[in-house]
Every structure is written in structure tokens, then in C-alpha cells.
Design a protein around this motif. Structure first.
Motif, mmCIF file in Angstrom:
data_model
loop_
_atom_site.group_PDB
_atom_site.id
_atom_site.type_symbol
_atom_site.label_atom_id
_atom_site.label_comp_id
_atom_site.label_asym_id
_atom_site.label_seq_id
_atom_site.Cartn_x
_atom_site.Cartn_y
_atom_site.Cartn_z
ATOM 1 N N ALA A 39 0.884 -1.168 -0.197
ATOM 2 C CA ALA A 39 0.311 -0.083 -0.069
ATOM 3 C C ALA A 39 1.130 1.337 -0.275
ATOM 4 C CB ALA A 39 -1.255 0.238 1.602
ATOM 5 N N ALA A 40 2.138 1.122 0.326
ATOM 6 C CA ALA A 40 2.710 1.697 0.566
ATOM 7 C C ALA A 40 3.784 2.045 -1.264
ATOM 8 C CB ALA A 40 3.844 1.999 1.418
ATOM 9 N N VAL A 41 3.715 1.740 -1.919
ATOM 10 C CA VAL A 41 4.691 1.910 -2.716
ATOM 11 C C VAL A 41 3.795 3.014 -3.505
ATOM 12 C CG1 VAL A 41 5.170 0.940 -5.280
ATOM 13 C CG2 VAL A 41 5.079 -0.561 -3.159
ATOM 14 N N LYS A 42 4.811 3.976 -3.993
ATOM 15 C CA LYS A 42 4.035 5.254 -4.512
ATOM 16 C C LYS A 42 3.697 5.789 -4.217
ATOM 17 C CE LYS A 42 5.554 2.618 -9.268
ATOM 18 N NZ LYS A 42 7.079 3.208 -9.744
ATOM 19 N N GLN A 43 3.961 6.008 -2.780
ATOM 20 C CA GLN A 43 2.957 7.064 -2.056
ATOM 21 C C GLN A 43 3.898 7.223 -0.674
ATOM 22 O OE1 GLN A 43 -0.241 7.488 -1.539
ATOM 23 N NE2 GLN A 43 -0.903 5.897 -3.715
ATOM 24 N N GLY A 44 3.333 9.108 -0.675
ATOM 25 C CA GLY A 44 3.812 9.209 0.169
ATOM 26 C C GLY A 44 3.278 9.113 1.714
#
Length: 211
Positions: free
Chosen positions: A201-206
Motif C-alpha cells: 500500500a505504501a508503494v509510490k506513496q508518501g
């Protein structure tokens, strides 16, 4: 897990290295000056040490790694583009070696303002942003470079950093920030980074983190 840590002599970088070694990971440290590695760090447990100013060494350091973590950034109000420039160097090396997972440290003000943020916190955020405008602009450009890259990146965004212990207890918001984000220890930022490595869920996210 095989992990490469950039900025291993910094406050967050040292914590990442120490916690990763304690968890049994194989760690490669990348620093500007290997002589600055603290004596307290278990050098014997570190797989390798590379210099950040050696492009060939940087490529070797990221080759075949499960994740690359960076604590690089400005140590004062004058950013001089350091986060954008050095992160770009990491991205280039990862692209060349086909390494995908990258986690970096940014800052809460670079991300969106949380819904329901109290006025006092909004005003405090604006005041801090005015003082550290150059630093945050550099971090915003770094995050833009991440978005353009082929890496599976995560930008971890803490508020004010402290030298407190690792508690493992903090708030975390993917794609945003906790309301009233005011402080978190460097040790807990490192803990969050390591915990996010395998979080899809954290991939390509701040990801905002704060107590």
C-alpha cells in the motif's frame, strides 16, 4: 533481507543501520566519508561500505538489493538542492542495476494538509515552512523525481525530529499525514521505514508518520 542504506552517518541513517542489523538483515552502508561511521556501529556486521561520490561503488551497492533506504537531506536551512541531486544519483544507479524498492525521508509539509487540521497546527506549519522554504522546495523536487522514476518508491514524511528512543508506537497515514503531526524520534522514523519495505500500500506513496 539485503538492504542498502544511504546517509548511514546521519541521525536517521544510523538508526536504520542499527535496527536493520539487529533484525538480522544484511546491510550495505553508503556514506560520503567512511571514516565518519561511528565507533558504536558494528562494522563487522555491515556487509560493505561504499562512498557516495563513487558512481561505480554506488551501482555496486544497490545491485541485487531487496531495498534501498535513504536518510539523505539537508542538515540546515540551506538545502543547495542536496536531496534532489543525491536522490537522483541513487535513482540512476538503481535504474542501471534493475533494483526497484526505494524508501526516502522527506517531511510532512511536503505532503497534503490533513483534513480537519486545527488552525493552530496550520499556522505552525506555515511558520515552519517559511523558515525552511528552501529545504522543503528541495524535498518537493526530490519527490517529483521519484514520481518520474521507475522505482517502487515510498517517501516517509516526518514532522519535527527528536533524539528520543524507538517506541514502535506512532501514527501512520499512507497518502497523507496524521492530524496535528508535531514530532517523532529519528529512531521511530527508521522503524517506520523498515516496516514499510514490504507494505504494498505504501508503494509510490508518501507516508506521514508522527506521534
Amino acid at each position: 533481507m539485503r538492504i542498502t542504506v544511504f546517509g548511514a552517518t546521519g541521525g536517521i541513517g544510523q538508526e536504520v543501520v542499527g535496527q536493520a542489523l539487529a533484525a538480522g538483515h544484511e546491510v550495505t552502508a553508503v556514506v560520503r566519508d567512511p571514516d565518519r561511521l561511528p565507533e558504536s556501529m558494528d562494522h563487522a556486521a555491515i556487509h560493505a561500505v561504499a562512498r557516495l561520490d563513487d558512481p561505480a561503488a554506488v551501482r555496486t551497492a544497490v545491485a541485487g538489493r531487496d531495498a534501498v533506504l535513504s536518510g539523505l537531506g539537508s542538515r540546515g536551512r540551506k538545502a543547495d538542492g542536496i536531496a534532489e541531486r543525491l536522490t537522483g544519483r541513487i535513482i540512476d544507479a538503481m535504474d542501471a542495476e534493475g533494483t526497484r524498492r526505494l524508501l526516502v525521508v522527506s517531511a510532512v509539509p511536503v505532503g497534503p494538509v490533513p483534513v480537519g487540521e486545527p488552525l493552530v497546527d496550520r499556522l505552525a506549519r506555515k511558520a515552519v515552512a517559511a523558515v525552511l522554504a528552501e529545504v522543503y522546495a528541495d524535498l518537493a523536487r526530490m519527490e517529483a523525481a521519484l514520481e518520474r522514476s521507475a522505482t517502487d518508491w515510498t517517501s516517509v514524511r516526518p514532522p519535527k525530529l527528536t533524539d528520543g528512543p524507538c517506541t514502535g508506537t506512532y501514527r501512520k497515514v499512507v497518502g497523507g499525514a496524521p492530524v496535528s503531526s508535531r514530532a517523532i524520534s529519528r529512531a521511530d522514523v527508521a522503524h517506520a521505514m523498515l516496516g514499510l519495505i514490504d507494505d504494498p500500500a505504501a508503494v509510490k506513496q508518501g507516508v506521514g508518520v508522527a506521534y
